[in-house]
Design an enzyme around this catalytic site. Sequence first.
Site, PDB file in Angstrom:
ATOM      1  N   ASP A  99     -16.956  24.344  17.864  1.00 21.85           N
ATOM      2  CA  ASP A  99     -17.268  23.499  19.015  1.00 21.85           C
ATOM      3  C   ASP A  99     -18.354  22.482  18.660  1.00 21.85           C
ATOM      4  O   ASP A  99     -19.290  22.253  19.429  1.00 21.85           O
ATOM      5  CB  ASP A  99     -17.700  24.330  20.221  1.00 21.85           C
ATOM      6  N   HIS A 101     -15.660  20.014  22.466  1.00 14.69           N
ATOM      7  CA  HIS A 101     -14.879  20.003  23.707  1.00 14.69           C
ATOM      8  C   HIS A 101     -15.123  18.745  24.546  1.00 14.69           C
ATOM      9  O   HIS A 101     -14.335  18.440  25.437  1.00 14.69           O
ATOM     10  CB  HIS A 101     -15.146  21.268  24.543  1.00 14.69           C
ATOM     11  N   ASN A 157     -24.910  19.001  30.319  1.00 16.17           N
ATOM     12  CA  ASN A 157     -25.886  19.349  29.289  1.00 16.17           C
ATOM     13  C   ASN A 157     -25.224  19.655  27.947  1.00 16.17           C
ATOM     14  O   ASN A 157     -25.906  19.728  26.928  1.00 16.17           O
ATOM     15  CB  ASN A 157     -26.708  20.574  29.701  1.00 16.17           C
ATOM     16  N   SER A 158     -23.915  19.876  27.954  1.00 14.28           N
ATOM     17  CA  SER A 158     -23.223  20.214  26.716  1.00 14.28           C
ATOM     18  C   SER A 158     -23.480  19.148  25.659  1.00 14.28           C
ATOM     19  O   SER A 158     -23.349  17.954  25.922  1.00 14.28           O
ATOM     20  CB  SER A 158     -21.721  20.337  26.964  1.00 14.28           C
TER      21      SER A 158
END
Length: 495
Positions: free
Chosen positions: A166, A136, A240-241
């Site tokens: 993802d 994403h 943080n993703s």
Amino acid sequence: MRVKRLSLVLLCALMALAVVPAARQALAQDTKADPGLSDVLTDMLRGAEGENATSGPDKRVPFGREEVQLSFAPLVKQTAPAVVNVYASQTAKLRSPFDGDPFFEEFFGRSQPRAQSSLGSGVLVDPTGIVVTNFHLIKDADQVKVATADGREFDSKVLLKDETLDLAVLKIFSDKPFPVVAIGDSDALEVGDLLLAIGNPFGVGQTTTSGIVSALARSHIGVSDSSFFIQTDAAINPGNSGGALINMGGQLVGINTAIYSRSGGSIGIGFAIPSNMVRAFADAAKAGRDFFERPYIGAEFERVTPQIAESLGLETPTGALVSTVEETGPAATAGLKPGDVVLSLNGTPVESIEALDYRMATLSIGTNASFGVLSKGQQATMEIALQRAPEGAKLAEVTLRGRSPFSGAKVADLSPRLAQRLGMRTDVKGVTVVDINRGSPAAGFGFQPGDIVREVNGLTIDSAATLEQAAMEETRWWRFTVERGGQILRQVLRY
């Protein structure tokens, strides 16, 4: 009298100094001796009382300043250099209602493109420059840059991406090897294990937070189709993703992906993709795969409901119910039948259909797997070959043209391999949309990859050639039926 009291105090102090080392030694021993003074002192130092004391040398209060001042700093120094920042940018053109009108364009001008960007994190898992991050973060990006912890910035190449998982793998280039984090075994995690989360929250710079494993095998959190997440209370925030979830051995055990929050900030409920899935995905990228292939056995599964569990004699609704079996597939060859329930895979219990999907995805194509199955009330073990999904007889992809709502859509006949690439059930048949050209009529009318065209103007669509012929029809009225995500959509329009 005062001298005698002082002498008594000094004597007691000397005895205490002599007893404390003996208490420390008693804590380090595993043998159980008869209770004495040292055992009583040991229980006191542990903070326990009598028979209610917690036994075992692994639980105690810290001795001395050195143990009180224990730090994660050495672990952070070891792993933080391999955590990077990921910058993705996309140029989006906002269409003005005056575009195309010479009079208004002269006064208001044409629409100007506007840059959109996203910021996240990634993890270097190979010294050649392999970076794992979230899909994403880079979705529809025109350019993706990677900044390392030492301040260097690199252009990157997207090697592999998968929206259902993802996950995405990037490649950056340098003459020198990059620092890396070794990928650990996420199946070895237990609830309560200590963890560190490293990333770039809110773009403030690299940040490390600590927590524990709050839960395992979390599903249905609305993040991706492959729901099998590690839950942690380590603070995870936007940015943080794609960052690293590290165990106390300095190994990568997860890729931070999402948080549960009503305010946008961390409330102690974060989710990470397990490292065993990350390893399989990174290996597929290194092998040059164009999409992440899952092993194919020629069977589809459904959830075991409490009613089904009761009818099968199961104490709890566990496992994955076999719904369909391909007649010529590996599962049929091994003897698997509709109505059977898969209870374990390679000796590991299968609690749900999500657990089975996850564990199968981490296995290698070309190997065999041992399935523990409940069949007709009897438990059995079946060895099933894990194969590559079949291509099918027709491989041609057709880009539709002409004056129709389908113009600009690339379509193809469904095969198990194509269905897997699009994140669909491998037993689905029909003609599906594979890709959409930007700015085309098909994009404007909202067609999406994965849509299955069932009917056009009363004509049943059984092949890509049939749909291509129907799309060339000279008419202004269009009636068509599309299947999307298991739902039937019917549309009538004038175009």
